[in-house]
Design a protein around this motif. Structure first.
Motif, PDB file in Angstrom:
ATOM      1  N   GLU A  67       0.822  -1.213   0.000  1.00 38.47           N
ATOM      2  CA  GLU A  67       0.000   0.000   0.000  1.00 38.47           C
ATOM      3  C   GLU A  67       0.857   1.265   0.000  1.00 38.47           C
ATOM      4  OE1 GLU A  67      -3.107   0.814  -0.490  1.00 38.47           O
ATOM      5  OE2 GLU A  67      -3.215  -1.323  -0.963  1.00 38.47           O
ATOM      6  N   LEU A  68       1.841   1.288   0.897  1.00 40.09           N
ATOM      7  CA  LEU A  68       2.692   2.466   1.033  1.00 40.09           C
ATOM      8  C   LEU A  68       3.484   2.690  -0.254  1.00 40.09           C
ATOM      9  CD1 LEU A  68       3.966   1.991   4.700  1.00 40.09           C
ATOM     10  CD2 LEU A  68       2.071   3.405   3.886  1.00 40.09           C
ATOM     11  N   LEU A  69       3.986   1.607  -0.824  1.00 40.52           N
ATOM     12  CA  LEU A  69       4.792   1.727  -2.041  1.00 40.52           C
ATOM     13  C   LEU A  69       3.952   2.271  -3.199  1.00 40.52           C
ATOM     14  CD1 LEU A  69       7.610   1.074  -3.265  1.00 40.52           C
ATOM     15  CD2 LEU A  69       6.627  -1.079  -4.039  1.00 40.52           C
ATOM     16  N   LEU A  70       2.775   1.692  -3.386  1.00 36.96           N
ATOM     17  CA  LEU A  70       1.955   2.074  -4.536  1.00 36.96           C
ATOM     18  C   LEU A  70       1.310   3.444  -4.357  1.00 36.96           C
ATOM     19  CD1 LEU A  70       0.291  -1.317  -5.545  1.00 36.96           C
ATOM     20  CD2 LEU A  70       2.352  -0.233  -6.443  1.00 36.96           C
ATOM     21  N   SER A  71       1.315   3.960  -3.144  1.00 34.91           N
ATOM     22  CA  SER A  71       0.755   5.295  -2.941  1.00 34.91           C
ATOM     23  C   SER A  71       1.680   6.359  -3.529  1.00 34.91           C
ATOM     24  CB  SER A  71       0.507   5.560  -1.455  1.00 34.91           C
ATOM     25  OG  SER A  71       1.728   5.762  -0.772  1.00 34.91           O
ATOM     26  N   ASN A  72       2.899   5.982  -3.846  1.00 42.21           N
ATOM     27  CA  ASN A  72       3.819   6.879  -4.536  1.00 42.21           C
ATOM     28  C   ASN A  72       3.802   6.565  -6.034  1.00 42.21           C
ATOM     29  OD1 ASN A  72       6.032   8.196  -5.673  1.00 42.21           O
ATOM     30  ND2 ASN A  72       7.311   7.899  -3.855  1.00 42.21           N
ATOM     31  N   GLY A 211       6.963   5.644  10.170  1.00 45.27           N
ATOM     32  CA  GLY A 211       7.573   5.164  11.404  1.00 45.27           C
ATOM     33  C   GLY A 211       7.080   5.924  12.623  1.00 45.27           C
ATOM     34  N   TYR A 212       6.338   7.007  12.381  1.00 44.81           N
ATOM     35  CA  TYR A 212       5.845   7.816  13.493  1.00 44.81           C
ATOM     36  C   TYR A 212       4.373   7.560  13.781  1.00 44.81           C
ATOM     37  CZ  TYR A 212      10.122  10.219  12.276  1.00 44.81           C
ATOM     38  OH  TYR A 212      11.423  10.501  11.990  1.00 44.81           O
ATOM     39  N   GLU A 213       3.789   6.646  13.035  1.00 41.46           N
ATOM     40  CA  GLU A 213       2.348   6.430  13.136  1.00 41.46           C
ATOM     41  C   GLU A 213       1.950   5.975  14.535  1.00 41.46           C
ATOM     42  OE1 GLU A 213       4.379   5.315  10.883  1.00 41.46           O
ATOM     43  OE2 GLU A 213       3.775   6.490   9.132  1.00 41.46           O
ATOM     44  N   TYR A 214       2.824   5.220  15.156  1.00 41.37           N
ATOM     45  CA  TYR A 214       2.581   4.772  16.524  1.00 41.37           C
ATOM     46  C   TYR A 214       2.454   5.981  17.452  1.00 41.37           C
ATOM     47  CZ  TYR A 214       4.220   2.834  21.063  1.00 41.37           C
ATOM     48  OH  TYR A 214       4.382   2.501  22.372  1.00 41.37           O
ATOM     49  N   LEU A 215       3.301   6.957  17.228  1.00 47.42           N
ATOM     50  CA  LEU A 215       3.236   8.191  18.008  1.00 47.42           C
ATOM     51  C   LEU A 215       1.941   8.955  17.711  1.00 47.42           C
ATOM     52  CD1 LEU A 215       4.587  10.340  19.814  1.00 47.42           C
ATOM     53  CD2 LEU A 215       5.812  11.158  17.799  1.00 47.42           C
ATOM     54  N   PHE A 216       1.596   9.083  16.435  1.00 50.91           N
ATOM     55  CA  PHE A 216       0.384   9.826  16.046  1.00 50.91           C
ATOM     56  C   PHE A 216      -0.864   9.220  16.686  1.00 50.91           C
ATOM     57  CE2 PHE A 216       2.452  10.925  11.684  1.00 50.91           C
ATOM     58  CZ  PHE A 216       3.361  11.730  12.343  1.00 50.91           C
ATOM     59  N   THR A 217      -0.996   7.919  16.574  1.00 52.90           N
ATOM     60  CA  THR A 217      -2.224   7.296  17.067  1.00 52.90           C
ATOM     61  C   THR A 217      -2.327   7.422  18.581  1.00 52.90           C
ATOM     62  OG1 THR A 217      -1.137   5.125  17.129  1.00 52.90           O
ATOM     63  CG2 THR A 217      -2.374   5.662  15.150  1.00 52.90           C
ATOM     64  N   ASN A 218      -1.197   7.298  19.259  1.00 57.17           N
ATOM     65  CA  ASN A 218      -1.241   7.422  20.721  1.00 57.17           C
ATOM     66  C   ASN A 218      -1.499   8.858  21.171  1.00 57.17           C
ATOM     67  OD1 ASN A 218      -0.538   4.851  22.426  1.00 57.17           O
ATOM     68  ND2 ASN A 218       0.631   4.701  20.517  1.00 57.17           N
ATOM     69  N   LEU A 219      -0.908   9.819  20.488  1.00 58.55           N
ATOM     70  CA  LEU A 219      -1.172  11.225  20.821  1.00 58.55           C
ATOM     71  C   LEU A 219      -2.635  11.567  20.536  1.00 58.55           C
ATOM     72  CD1 LEU A 219       2.014  12.936  19.319  1.00 58.55           C
ATOM     73  CD2 LEU A 219       1.383  12.894  21.735  1.00 58.55           C
ATOM     74  N   GLY A 220      -3.103  11.107  19.383  1.00 58.08           N
ATOM     75  CA  GLY A 220      -4.484  11.371  19.005  1.00 58.08           C
ATOM     76  C   GLY A 220      -5.466  10.795  20.013  1.00 58.08           C
ATOM     77  N   LEU A 232      -2.830  12.253   3.110  1.00 58.20           N
ATOM     78  CA  LEU A 232      -3.366  11.047   3.734  1.00 58.20           C
ATOM     79  C   LEU A 232      -3.362   9.840   2.802  1.00 58.20           C
ATOM     80  CD1 LEU A 232      -6.620  12.702   5.159  1.00 58.20           C
ATOM     81  CD2 LEU A 232      -4.437  12.457   6.328  1.00 58.20           C
ATOM     82  N   ALA A 233      -2.952  10.084   1.553  1.00 53.48           N
ATOM     83  CA  ALA A 233      -3.132   9.055   0.525  1.00 53.48           C
ATOM     84  C   ALA A 233      -2.576   7.692   0.939  1.00 53.48           C
ATOM     85  CB  ALA A 233      -2.481   9.517  -0.776  1.00 53.48           C
ATOM     86  N   MET A 234      -1.398   7.713   1.539  1.00 54.03           N
ATOM     87  CA  MET A 234      -0.761   6.430   1.843  1.00 54.03           C
ATOM     88  C   MET A 234      -1.499   5.622   2.903  1.00 54.03           C
ATOM     89  SD  MET A 234       0.721   9.204   3.055  1.00 54.03           S
ATOM     90  CE  MET A 234       2.331   9.826   3.390  1.00 54.03           C
ATOM     91  N   PHE A 235      -2.347   6.301   3.672  1.00 53.15           N
ATOM     92  CA  PHE A 235      -3.050   5.585   4.741  1.00 53.15           C
ATOM     93  C   PHE A 235      -4.492   5.251   4.367  1.00 53.15           C
ATOM     94  CE2 PHE A 235      -0.058   8.447   7.227  1.00 53.15           C
ATOM     95  CZ  PHE A 235       0.905   7.466   7.374  1.00 53.15           C
ATOM     96  N   LYS A 236      -4.830   5.444   3.098  1.00 53.78           N
ATOM     97  CA  LYS A 236      -6.253   5.350   2.746  1.00 53.78           C
ATOM     98  C   LYS A 236      -6.870   3.991   3.050  1.00 53.78           C
ATOM     99  CE  LYS A 236      -5.675   4.490  -2.247  1.00 53.78           C
ATOM    100  NZ  LYS A 236      -4.230   4.670  -2.479  1.00 53.78           N
ATOM    101  N   TYR A 244      -6.576   9.176  12.980  1.00 57.14           N
ATOM    102  CA  TYR A 244      -5.814  10.058  13.868  1.00 57.14           C
ATOM    103  C   TYR A 244      -5.018  11.127  13.117  1.00 57.14           C
ATOM    104  CZ  TYR A 244      -6.991   6.785  17.549  1.00 57.14           C
ATOM    105  OH  TYR A 244      -7.675   6.012  18.443  1.00 57.14           O
ATOM    106  N   VAL A 245      -5.106  11.115  11.787  1.00 57.78           N
ATOM    107  CA  VAL A 245      -4.400  12.145  11.023  1.00 57.78           C
ATOM    108  C   VAL A 245      -5.403  12.950  10.202  1.00 57.78           C
ATOM    109  CG1 VAL A 245      -2.166  10.987  10.913  1.00 57.78           C
ATOM    110  CG2 VAL A 245      -3.894  10.447   9.208  1.00 57.78           C
TER     111      VAL A 245
END
Length: 459
Positions: A67-72, A211-220, A232-236, A244-245
DNA sequence: GCGATCAGGT
DNA sequence: CACACCTGATCGC
C-alpha cells in the motif's frame, strides 16, 4: 559501519532491499519496508524493462508495504508485479531462471519487525538452509521467542546465517529507551504544552516518511485530537491510522512539512503557514523525534564534551524547545569539533556521507535460542569477508546474574541456555564486532567474563 | 531532458 | 555521531 549489497550467500538468485547493479539479474525481489534507503534501484528504468519481459520475477512484501509503495506514483508500475504476503504464513516461491528454465523452490515467511508500518523480517527455508534477514527491526526483549516460525517444536530452528540490521552495531547505541518510555515522555511533554491554551502548538518535526504512526495514534487517542499531516493518501486503506491524522491545519499537533516550515515557526505561525483565526500569535514548541525508538537529547541532557573531543548524546525523551534550536548548544562551540571529525574521516578515507543502502552484517549462526536470548555462531567462514562482517567465531551472550563462572571448554548449549542471556537483543541492539571478538577471546582464553545488562564492557 | 552523484541542509 | 530523508548543483548521456 557495514552495508548490505542486496544478496545472501545462501540464496544469491534473490535480492532484498537492493534493486540496482547485480540485483538486476535476480529471480525474485523482497522489500522489508518502505524506507528509501532500502529501495535503491526500485524505480530504475532498467528494472522496469526487465519486469515487462518477465513472467516470473515478482516483488514480495507485506500488504501494508505494498500500500505504502503504490501510494507513490513513481512506484506505481510495480502494481502488477507485487505479491503481498500475510505475516507468519510460510509461502513457497519458485525461483526460475527464465533463460534455462532451471528452478529452485524456497519457502519464505514474513515476521513482524516493529520498525515502521508494514516492516517485516524475512525467514527463508530451502536447500541451502534456513536464513533470516532482519531488515531494520525494533523488537522488545522476548519478542523473538514468541515468533513461532523461528522455532520447530520446542527448539529453535537451525539457522545458517542471520543478516542482521547493523544500524546500531555500535556501542554508542547501547542505551536505547523502550518505545513505551519514549512515548510516555512525549505524551507528558506535549500534554503539558498544549493544555496551556488553544494557542499552544506542537510541531513534530519528523524526518522519515513512515515510522511515526505509533506516536500519532497514541497522541491522538490521549488528547482526543488529530495530527496535521501533509497528505493522507498512503493511509487510505489503514483506518486505524487514518482516524488520527488530518489535512485540516487547524489543530494543535502538527507533523506536516513545508519548505518554509522553520521560517513559519519563527513567525509564530504553524509549520504549514497558517495563523490563529483571531490573529493571536501562536506559542510554538518543536519536537524532533529523530527516531523515537532511540530517543535523543533534551535541554537537560545536552551533549557533553568527552575526552576524545567527540560528543555523546544521552538517550532521553525527545528534544523540545521553543521555536528554534539555535540555543541548543549554548556555551559550546561545536565548529572545531565538527572540523576535527571531518578531517578525521577524510584522513581515514571514510565517505563524508553514508551511502543510501541498507546496513546488514552476516552472522553465521550455529543455533539461535531466543527464548534464552542466546546466539551461537559457527567457526569462521572464509567466504565471508566483506567489510563489516564478523570473520571470527563469536559468542553473543550475557550471563544471568545467578550463573556460575564460565569454563569455555565445557560450554555446552544446555549450560549456556540456562546461564546466559544475550546482550544484543533487539531492544539493546548489538555490540560492535570488535567487542564481540574481544569477548570471545576472553572466553576462549578461559577468563571469566561478566557482562552487565545494558553495558558493553566486559571483565 | 533525465538520472545518478555529490554537497549541503534538517 | 546517528536517523531518513530533502533540495540544489554538477556530471554523464
Amino acid at each position: 559501519m557495514s552495508s548490505f549489497a542486496g544478496r545472501m550467500k545462501e540464496y544469491p538468485t534473490l535480492s532484498l532491499d537492493r534493486f540496482d547493479r547485480e540485483n538486476l539479474h535476480s529471480r525474485a525481489y523482497f522489500l522489508s519496508h518502505c524506507h528509501k534507503d532500502h529501495m535503491k534501484g526500485l524505480k530504475g528504468p532498467l528494472l522496469k524493462r526487465k519486469l515487462q519481459f518477465s513472467r516470473t520475477v515478482r516483488l514480495y512484501c507485506s500488504y501494508v508495504t505494498k500500500e505504502l509503495l503504490l501510494s507513490n506514483p513513481k512506484y506505481a508500475f510495480w502494481e502488477e508485479y507485487i505479491v503481498p504476503l500475510e505475516l507468519e504464513s510460510p509461502t513457497q516461491i519458485s525461483l526460475v531462471d527464465e533463460a534455462s528454465g532451471e528452478k529452485e523452490d524456497i519457502v519464505v515467511t514474513l515476521l513482524p519487525a516493529g520498525h515502521c508500518p508494514g516492516s517485516v523480517m524475512f525467514l527463508f527455508e530451502g536447500s541451502q538452509g534456513t536464513v533470516l534477514y532482519t531488515g531494520d527491526f525494533r523488537l522488545a526483549v522476548g519478542d523473538a521467542s514468541r515468533l513461532e516460525h523461528l522455532h520447530s517444536g520446542s527448539r529453535v530452528k537451525d539457522i545458517q546465517s542471520v543478516y542482521l540490521d547493523s544500524t546500531f552495531y555500535d556501542p554508542r547505541f547501547h542505551q536505547i529507551p523502550t518505545r513505551e518510555v519514549c512515548l510516555n515522555g512525549m505524551l507528558e511533554l506535549i500534554g503539558n504544552w498544549i493544555s496551556q491554551s488553544s494557542y499552544h502548538v506542537v510541531w513534530l518535526n519528523c524526518k522519515a516518511a513512515y515510522g511515526y504512526e505509533y506516536l500519532f495514534t497514541n497522541l491522538g487517542e490521549e488528547f482526543n485530537t488529530q495530527i496535521h499531516v501533509k497528505n493522507l493518501a498512503m493511509f487510505k486503506k489503514m483506518p486505524e491510522i487514518l482516524s488520527y491524522v488530518t489535512t485540516d491545519r487547524n489543530t494543535q499537533i502538527h507533523a506536516c512539512r513545508h519548505p518554509k516550515d522553520e521560517e513559519f515557526l519563527q513567525g509564530n505561525r504553524r509549520p504549514c503557514g497558517c495563523t490563529a483565526v483571531d490573529g493571536t500569535p501562536l506559542r510554538n514548541q518543536q519536537s524532533k523525534p529523530s527516531t523515537m525508538w532511540f530517543g535523543e537529547r533534551t535541554r537537560k541532557t545536552r551533549p557533553e564534551p568527552v575526552p576524545s573531543g567527540l560528543f555523546r548524546f544521552h538517550s532521553s525523551y525527545s528534544e523540545v524547545n521553543s521555536g528554534s534550536d539555535d540555543d541548543l548548544f549554548d556555551g559550546l562551540d561545536l565548529e572545531p569539533v565538527r572540523k576535527k571529525m571531518k578531517n578525521e574521516r577524510r584522513r581515514r578515507n571514510v565517505p563524508q556521507r553514508r551511502e543510501l543502502q541498507p546496513h546488514a552484517v552476516c552472522l553465521s549462526v550455529q543455533s539461535l535460542l531466543p527464548e534464552h536470548g542466546l546466539l551461537f555462531t559457527r567457526p569462521p567462514d572464509p567466504s565471508i569477508g566483506a567489510e563489516g562482517t564478523v570473520t571470527s567465531p563469536v559468542l553473543l551472550l550475557q550471563r544471568k546474574e545467578n550463573a556460575g563462572p564460565i569454563v569455555p571448554s565445557e560450554l555446552s548449549e544446555s549450560q549456556a541456555s540456562s546461564d546466559f542471556e544475550v546482550p544484543c537483543t533487539p531492544e539493546s541492539k548489538a555490540p560492535q564486532p570488535d567487542e564481540l571478538l574481544h569477548l570471545y577471546r576472553k572466553l576462549a582464553s578461559g577468563d571469566e567474563v561478566v557482562i552487565r545488562k545494558g553495558s558493553q564492557g566486559s571483565g
